[in-house]
Design a protein around this motif. Structure first.
Motif: not given
Length: 90
Positions: A2-16, A30-34, A83-86
């Protein structure tokens, strides 16, 4: 994949235990057109993506095998920075 854009961070000091050392990011799918589709997903990142990067992710059982010899409890992983999507229009 799938395509997408990174929109944020997740901070987890305790995890598996198997997730120690992995970075987690919110990715807006996102769809191919963004244009955004669905809700953002939390994705593991081992390749160094950052906020604003357009990325490819894989989900489901394939995401669990991002680290060899480990079966991790993750549903999505970033596998590339785009890098790019055509897209041919018809």
């Amino acid at each position: 994949m799938r395509l997408g854009t990174v929109v944020g961070n997740i901070w987890a000091t305790r995890k598996e235990e198997g997730l120690t050392g992995l970075k987690f990011l919110f990715v807006q799918l996102e769809a191919p057109d963004g244009s955004p589709i669905e809700s953002p997903v939390i994705s593991a990142d081992r390749i160094g993506a950052g906020i604003g990067d357009r990325v490819m992710i894989t989900t489901g059982s394939a995401a669990r095998f991002v680290i060899q010899d480990k079966d991790l409890p993750i549903d999505a992983v970033i596998i590339g920075i785009v890098d790019s999507v055509d897209v041919e229009s018809r």
